[in-house]
Each structure stands twice: as structure tokens, then as C-alpha cells.
Design an enzyme around this catalytic site. Structure first.
Site, PDB file in Angstrom:
ATOM      1  N   VAL A   8       0.806  -1.227   0.000  1.00  0.00           N
ATOM      2  CA  VAL A   8       0.000   0.000   0.000  1.00  0.00           C
ATOM      3  C   VAL A   8       0.838   1.275   0.000  1.00  0.00           C
ATOM      4  O   VAL A   8       0.291   2.367  -0.143  1.00  0.00           O
ATOM      5  CB  VAL A   8      -0.990   0.043   1.194  1.00  0.00           C
ATOM      6  N   TYR A  40       4.122   8.020  14.745  1.00  0.00           N
ATOM      7  CA  TYR A  40       2.946   7.149  14.594  1.00  0.00           C
ATOM      8  C   TYR A  40       1.681   7.948  14.916  1.00  0.00           C
ATOM      9  O   TYR A  40       0.693   7.916  14.176  1.00  0.00           O
ATOM     10  CB  TYR A  40       3.104   5.957  15.531  1.00  0.00           C
TER      11      TYR A  40
HETATM   12  P1  NAD Z   1      -0.663  -7.447  12.221  1.00  0.00           P
HETATM   13  O1  NAD Z   1       0.749  -7.315  12.600  1.00  0.00           O
HETATM   14  O2  NAD Z   1      -1.458  -8.605  12.738  1.00  0.00           O
HETATM   15  O3  NAD Z   1      -0.818  -7.460  10.611  1.00  0.00           O
HETATM   16  C1  NAD Z   1      -0.253  -6.477   9.811  1.00  0.00           C
HETATM   17  C2  NAD Z   1      -0.480  -6.886   8.360  1.00  0.00           C
HETATM   18  O4  NAD Z   1      -0.113  -5.781   7.546  1.00  0.00           O
HETATM   19  C3  NAD Z   1       0.416  -8.073   7.938  1.00  0.00           C
HETATM   20  O5  NAD Z   1      -0.365  -9.086   7.324  1.00  0.00           O
HETATM   21  C4  NAD Z   1       1.388  -7.426   6.949  1.00  0.00           C
HETATM   22  O6  NAD Z   1       1.821  -8.307   5.931  1.00  0.00           O
HETATM   23  C5  NAD Z   1       0.552  -6.276   6.407  1.00  0.00           C
HETATM   24  N1  NAD Z   1       1.341  -5.195   5.814  1.00  0.00           N
HETATM   25  C6  NAD Z   1       2.457  -4.618   6.337  1.00  0.00           C
HETATM   26  N2  NAD Z   1       2.929  -3.677   5.498  1.00  0.00           N
HETATM   27  C7  NAD Z   1       2.074  -3.650   4.431  1.00  0.00           C
HETATM   28  C8  NAD Z   1       2.053  -2.913   3.229  1.00  0.00           C
HETATM   29  N3  NAD Z   1       2.992  -1.986   2.952  1.00  0.00           N
HETATM   30  N4  NAD Z   1       1.052  -3.132   2.343  1.00  0.00           N
HETATM   31  C9  NAD Z   1       0.093  -4.069   2.609  1.00  0.00           C
HETATM   32  N5  NAD Z   1       0.083  -4.827   3.730  1.00  0.00           N
HETATM   33  C10 NAD Z   1       1.060  -4.609   4.632  1.00  0.00           C
HETATM   34  O7  NAD Z   1      -1.314  -6.057  12.602  1.00  0.00           O
HETATM   35  P2  NAD Z   1      -2.719  -5.577  13.210  1.00  0.00           P
HETATM   36  O8  NAD Z   1      -2.403  -5.220  14.595  1.00  0.00           O
HETATM   37  O9  NAD Z   1      -3.898  -6.401  12.893  1.00  0.00           O
HETATM   38  O10 NAD Z   1      -3.081  -4.296  12.348  1.00  0.00           O
HETATM   39  C11 NAD Z   1      -2.301  -3.274  11.993  1.00  0.00           C
HETATM   40  C12 NAD Z   1      -3.140  -1.996  11.949  1.00  0.00           C
HETATM   41  O11 NAD Z   1      -3.786  -1.767  13.209  1.00  0.00           O
HETATM   42  C13 NAD Z   1      -2.240  -0.820  11.721  1.00  0.00           C
HETATM   43  O12 NAD Z   1      -2.924   0.191  11.029  1.00  0.00           O
HETATM   44  C14 NAD Z   1      -1.919  -0.388  13.150  1.00  0.00           C
HETATM   45  O13 NAD Z   1      -1.463   0.934  13.216  1.00  0.00           O
HETATM   46  C15 NAD Z   1      -3.277  -0.570  13.784  1.00  0.00           C
HETATM   47  N6  NAD Z   1      -3.281  -0.691  15.239  1.00  0.00           N
HETATM   48  C16 NAD Z   1      -2.753  -1.802  15.851  1.00  0.00           C
HETATM   49  C17 NAD Z   1      -2.812  -1.912  17.230  1.00  0.00           C
HETATM   50  C18 NAD Z   1      -2.324  -3.145  17.954  1.00  0.00           C
HETATM   51  O14 NAD Z   1      -2.173  -3.107  19.172  1.00  0.00           O
HETATM   52  N7  NAD Z   1      -2.071  -4.254  17.266  1.00  0.00           N
HETATM   53  C19 NAD Z   1      -3.387  -0.865  17.984  1.00  0.00           C
HETATM   54  C20 NAD Z   1      -3.888   0.256  17.332  1.00  0.00           C
HETATM   55  C21 NAD Z   1      -3.849   0.323  15.963  1.00  0.00           C
END
Ligand code: NAD
Length: 256
Positions: free
Chosen positions: A64, A155
Site C-alpha cells: 500500500v 505514529y
Molecule cells: P498485524 O501485525 O497482525 O498485521 C499487519 C499486516 O499488515 C500483515 O499481514 C502485513 O503483511 C501487512 N502489511 C504490512 N505492510 C504492508 C504494506 N505496505 N502493504 C500491505 N500490507 C502490509 O497487525 P494488526 O495489529 O492487525 O493491524 C495493523 C493496523 O492496526 C495498523 O494500522 C496499526 O497501526 C493498527 N493498530 C494496531 C494496534 C495493535 O495493538 N495491534 C493498535 C492500534 C492500531
């Protein structure tokens, strides 16, 4: 009858965590989900899980941070389905901690993935979403898009941008397309320890429990399915009068 029968959805970063959990919720409710992730094998695994459970899904490899790949994703959705009802733009990375030591390269990469991708996912989705009778866009920010983060100001900067962009997009795309943004607190996914494991030698589980006890009234991280339930609500007609909302899903973090 499912909540999303005959609907087509795209979820970015759905090869893992909350994106995967949301894909499984949506396919269980009748949607076809395009599982878009940079990790092709992880996307294929989510698709296999959805199909095994009787749902319909397909994988699409996308980085992305590359706007041309985002354009290719929505062109493929248009070609294969001729419509798009739901976009869950979820991709994001923790980015580097601090301020003084952040390089321009890290700054650009974090903005490309966390912020620029949100704008261009929405921008390239709009023409395909306009072919459906109505639409729902959900973006993922964070509690640190609402309050500051002493550990990860960059962030926080990107997630604050997502929050205000979602409100603006809700105004711009009304009345046909609803736009809402979720603000998760800590969620039990592979990303969670990355927020705590930045100092060499840090005891991640100790730091994490200290944070949960001090800052999260429910004293635990969310499970990804608990976020998926909220995303499903926002994606479906259950939330037909909800737009422009910044929704914490944070165990009470922002109530303090
Ligand atoms: P996760 O680590 O389970 O999964 C992240 C996914 O993103 C992976 O499958 C990875 O391959 C994919 N990814 C990474 N870079 C990418 C790219 N350039 N293009 C397409 N896909 C890509 O993460 P998660 O916790 O389910 O979700 C991440 C989202 O949630 C982010 O936006 C993060 O900022 C947000 N978030 C997470 C938390 C938390 O505690 N986990 C809290 C608040 C917000």
C-alpha cells in the site's frame, strides 16, 4: 440471510491480526472479501480460512506504500466484480520511536504506509464504490490518533491525520458513502509487542502488563475478533445512520 449478502469488500492488511479477523467476520456474513496484503502467502492463508468456513474470498498482493499498486487493486476489483460496497483500509506500521533520531527515510516510509495509503485507497476506491447502491469505508487509526503518544510521536502524527481525513471524507462522500474510523487500543496481534520492544533488552511482557494495568481499565488487550465485530457493524446496514464517527475500541483507554 447474512448482514453482507451479495456485497463485495476490500480489506488491506488482512493477512494477519484484525484485518484477518474482520475478513472472516465479513465472509461469514455473506460478503466476498478481497484479502489485500503485501504478504501473498498470508493473504492466501486468510482466503483458505474463509473458504474452509464456507465463505467467499480472493487474495490480492499489494504494497500500500505504492500508489500504482493501490490503483491496480481497485482496477482488479472493478474488472472482477464491477462494484465495491465496503473498504476497510487497515494497513499501518508502528514506525520509529522518538523525534530527534527519526531519519527522513523512516519519516517518509511511515507516512507512505500509514497516511498516504489511506488517502489513495479511498481515492481509487471511490469510482468502484459509486457503482454500488451505497458504501461503507472504515479506516484504522489508533487511540494515539486522538491523544498524544510520548513514545511514538510520528505514529501518532499519522494516526491523527487518519482521524481527521476520515471525518473529511465522510462529509465529502455523503450521502452515498459512509466513512468511519476505528481507534483500537492494544490488540493481541503480532504488531502489539513491536510497540513495546523498542529498547534493547526490554522485557516486553513486563512493559506490556504495566501499561495495561495503568492505562486500560479492562486490563487486557483486545482480541482481533473483538475489533472485527465493530468493523462488521460499521460495514453493514446495522450502522446505516453512522458516519463521520471516530470510534475507540480500547477497553476504556480514552475514558481516562
Ligand atoms: P498485524 O501485525 O497482525 O498485521 C499487519 C499486516 O499488515 C500483515 O499481514 C502485513 O503483511 C501487512 N502489511 C504490512 N505492510 C504492508 C504494506 N505496505 N502493504 C500491505 N500490507 C502490509 O497487525 P494488526 O495489529 O492487525 O493491524 C495493523 C493496523 O492496526 C495498523 O494500522 C496499526 O497501526 C493498527 N493498530 C494496531 C494496534 C495493535 O495493538 N495491534 C493498535 C492500534 C492500531
Amino acid at each position: 440471510m447474512g448482514l453482507l449478502d451479495d456485497k463485495v469488500a476490500v480489506i488491506t492488511a488482512s493477512g494477519s491480526g484484525m484485518g484477518r479477523a474482520s475478513a472472516l467476520k465479513m465472509t461469514a456474513e455473506g460478503a466476498h472479501v478481497v484479502v489485500a496484503d503485501i504478504d501473498e502467502a498470508a493473504a492466501a492463508e486468510t482466503v483458505a480460512m474463509a473458504v474452509d468456513a464456507g465463505g467467499s474470498a480472493s487474495a490480492h498482493a499489494v504494497d500500500v506504500s505504492d500508489v500504482s499498486q493501490i490503483a491496480d487493486l481497485f482496477a482488479a476489483v472493478d474488472r472482477d466484480h464491477g462494484r465495491l460496497d465496503v473498504l476497510f483500509a487497515h494497513a499501518g506500521i508502528p514506525g520509529p520511536p522518538g523525534i530527534a533520531d527519526v531519519s527522513e527515510e523512516d519519516f517518509d516510509r511511515t507516512l507512505d504506509i500509514n497516511l498516504k495509503s489511506m488517502f489513495f485507497s479511498v481515492a481509487r476506491a471511490i469510482p468502484v464504490m459509486e457503482k454500488a447502491p451505497s458504501g461503507s469505508i472504515i479506516m484504522t487509526a489508533s487511540v494515539t490518533g486522538v491523544v498524544g503518544s510520548p513514545f511514538a510521536p510520528l505514529y501518532s502524527l499519522t494516526k491523527g491525520g487518519v482521524v481527521v481525513f476520515a471525518k473529511s471524507a465522510a462529509l465529502h462522500l455523503a450521502p452515498k458513502i459512509r466513512v468511519n474510523v476505528i481507534c483500537p487500543g492494544p490488540v493481541d496481534t503480532p504488531m502489539l509487542p513491536r510497540f513495546f520492544g523498542r529498547e534493547p533488552g526490554a522485557d516486553v511482557s513486563d512493559l506490556m502488563q504495566g501499561f495495561l494495568d495503568a492505562s486500560v481499565p479492562l486490563r487486557r488487550p483486545a482480541q482481533p475478533t473483538e475489533i472485527g465485530d465493530v468493523v462488521l457493524f460499521l460495514a453493514s446496514d446495522m450502522s446505516s445512520f453512522v458516519t463521520g464517527v471516530t470510534m475507540p475500541v480500547d477497553g476504556g483507554f480514552l475514558a481516562r
